[in-house]
Design a protein around this motif. Structure first.
Motif: not given
Length: 510
Positions: A102-111, A119-128, A132-140
């Motif tokens: 999950a730490e690697r997926r979280e790091k990926l979400a910030a890229c 992005r769709e895969t990460l948005a549905a990730d089972p680890d919140v 959340a990391e995706l949401a922090l850096w996501a496009t509008a």
């Protein structure tokens, strides 16, 4: 840790072939210094990454490694670093999106620049935490969609994202237009109501300090508001409700908003908590009327913060200088003073005002010279590092004010080498002056040798290229590891000694 080799790793004069030898024997500590070298070649970077995996991440961020140099399976952290720099292969992103770690997926979400399917895969990730990391850096568009996520932690991250649309941020503040959050990190693992013990003894506990949930996810909701208040994209109209909020933290965040409207400032200036008024005092958005009210506010830190406000009138600042210990710092209003104002300030009867002006390093020569001859030691101390002062002026300062100005004189970029040597012989010794001499570009060998007598100046002097080579060699055996590393990193260390210090890799010459 081998402090000699760690120092050598950062020695700018280390010959190319010795860099190769050092790479061959490097451990994680040595590799850290090697990875920072400005002269490291691509081939050396590849060899270092293969030798010490931890160094590959830094090398990737430094642009010394390419996607062709990295295997994402055996060097996942370096691969993620390249993705973070938009220099990795997009197929790697798909690989890491399905990684069981999950730490690697979280790091990926910030890229940045992730493919839509990732992005769709990460948005549905089972680890919140990944979402959340995706949401922090996501496009509008992605942030707007994640604002409706059922988990409060994701919404908190959306509130901090400056790409989130303003209307969405307003909804996160008011709750209007969004379904209530269903979960938070607290109620994910604890029975509610629950309040996290600040002295929590559990070693595996990851809850934030102050976390609590009674079913309404109150601590995360509070943090969501805090993030939105600090987000410049949040429309200030949606935030005015916090002027009377029970939370001091939220009122402080509002008071610091650079777009704070006058009516909100008028309310916050009467806040019962000095910290809120101090935040307001430092806000460039407030007008002169509020500034003059705050100028007589004796609440903790209010006047000091007001002195740092770039819009404070000079007459107010002059009174603050007499009432508050501001210290030798260049205040924004002083830095912006016009030539006429500079002349006015230089003639102030208040030495604290003249001291503040003396912190400027772009003063006209005639103003600088007047301040250099000031009878007040605080003023002379502030102007002493000003470029352009003559040796006679600097020596005159030392004669008049002694130890009180010695360190600042030593910090002057134009101080002559002879005066630096004299400062090291000052009686009684001025330790701060020794430290300034030790880092001065024009310090001589004799001056640096004198600096070695001071415990804190010693490691600085040990790395100065003007220190005599024999002294540098002797310091390699010093009891202080900081001195040893500095001496080993000194470019004046003889190359023959460097060659003796770097071991041959095992098997060499066989």
């Amino acid at each position: 840790m081998n402090h000699v080799l760690c120092g050598l790793a950062g020695n700018a004069a280390l010959p190319f072939e010795l860099v190769d030898r050092l790479i061959a024997v490097a451990d994680a500590d040595i590799a850290e210094g090697l990875a920072r070298r400005a002269d490291l070649s691509h081939e050396q970077a590849v060899a270092l990454a293969a030798r010490v995996e931890e160094s590959a991440v830094r090398l990737a961020y430094e642009g010394l490694l390419t996607a062709a140099d990295i295997d994402p399976v055996t060097q996942p952290q370096a691969a993620l670093a390249l993705l973070d720099e938009c220099a990795g292969e997009l197929d790697w992103a798909r690989l890491f999106a399905a990684d069981p770690d999950a730490e690697r997926r979280e790091k990926l979400a910030a890229c940045p620049g992730l493919p839509p399917d990732v992005r769709e895969t990460l948005a549905a990730d089972p680890d919140v935490r990944v979402v959340a990391e995706l949401a922090l850096w996501a496009t509008a568009d992605v942030a707007a969609r994640l604002a409706r996520h059922p988990h409060a932690e994701v919404r908190r991250a959306v509130a901090a994202n400056e790409a989130t649309p303003p209307d969405v941020l307003a909804m996160l503040i008011t709750g209007k237009g969004l379904p209530p959050a269903e979960r938070c990190l607290v109620c994910d693992d604890e029975e509610t109501p629950f309040v996290h013990d600040p002295q929590c003894p559990r070693l595996d506990c990851e809850l934030r300090s102050g976390a609590s949930c009674d079913g309404s996810h109150e601590s995360t909701v509070h943090e969501t508001a805090e993030q939105a208040l600090g987000n410049p994209a949040t429309p200030v109209e949606a935030l005015l409700r916090f002027a009377g909020h029970s939370s001091t933290v939220l009122r402080c965040r509002l008071a610091a908003r650079p777009d704070l409207p006058p009516e909100a400032g008028a309310r916050l200036v009467a806040d019962s908590v000095p910290g809120v008024r101090a935040e307001l005092a430092g806000n460039p958005a407030i007008g002169e009327a509020l500034i003059r009210v705050l100028a007589v506010d004796r609440g903790h830190d209010v006047q000091r913060r007001l002195a740092h406000n770039p819009r404070v009138p000079l007459d107010v600042l002059s009174r603050l200088a007499a009432a508050v210990k501001i210290g030798p710092t260049l205040l924004p209003r002083i830095a912006a003073a016009s030539p006429a104002e500079v002349k006015e300030l230089s003639a102030s009867s208040n030495p604290a005002v003249r001291m503040l002006l003396a912190e400027r390093r772009d003063l006209p020569a005639e103003i600088r010279d007047v301040l250099a001859a000031d009878p007040d030691a605080k003023v002379a101390k502030s102007v002493a590092p000003h470029p352009g002062l003559s040796e006679a002026q600097l020596r005159s300062m030392v004669e008049r004010h002694g130890a009180r100005v010695a360190a600042k004189v030593a910090a002057n970029p134009d101080v002559p080498p002879a005066l630096l040597e004299d400062l090291t012989r000052h009686v009684p010794p001025v330790k701060k002056a020794l430290r300034e001499v030790a880092r001065h570009r024009d310090a001589t060998g004799p001056a640096l040798l004198a600096c070695l007598a001071d415990r804190r100046a010693r490691p600085i002097a040990a790395g100065h290229p003007a220190l005599p080579p024999q002294a540098v060699v002797e310091l390699l055996a010093d009891d202080d590891w900081r001195v040893v590393e500095a001496a080993a990193a000194n470019p004046s260390l003889p190359s023959a000694v460097m060659a003796e210090l770097v071991p041959e890799p095992s098997g060499a010459g066989a």
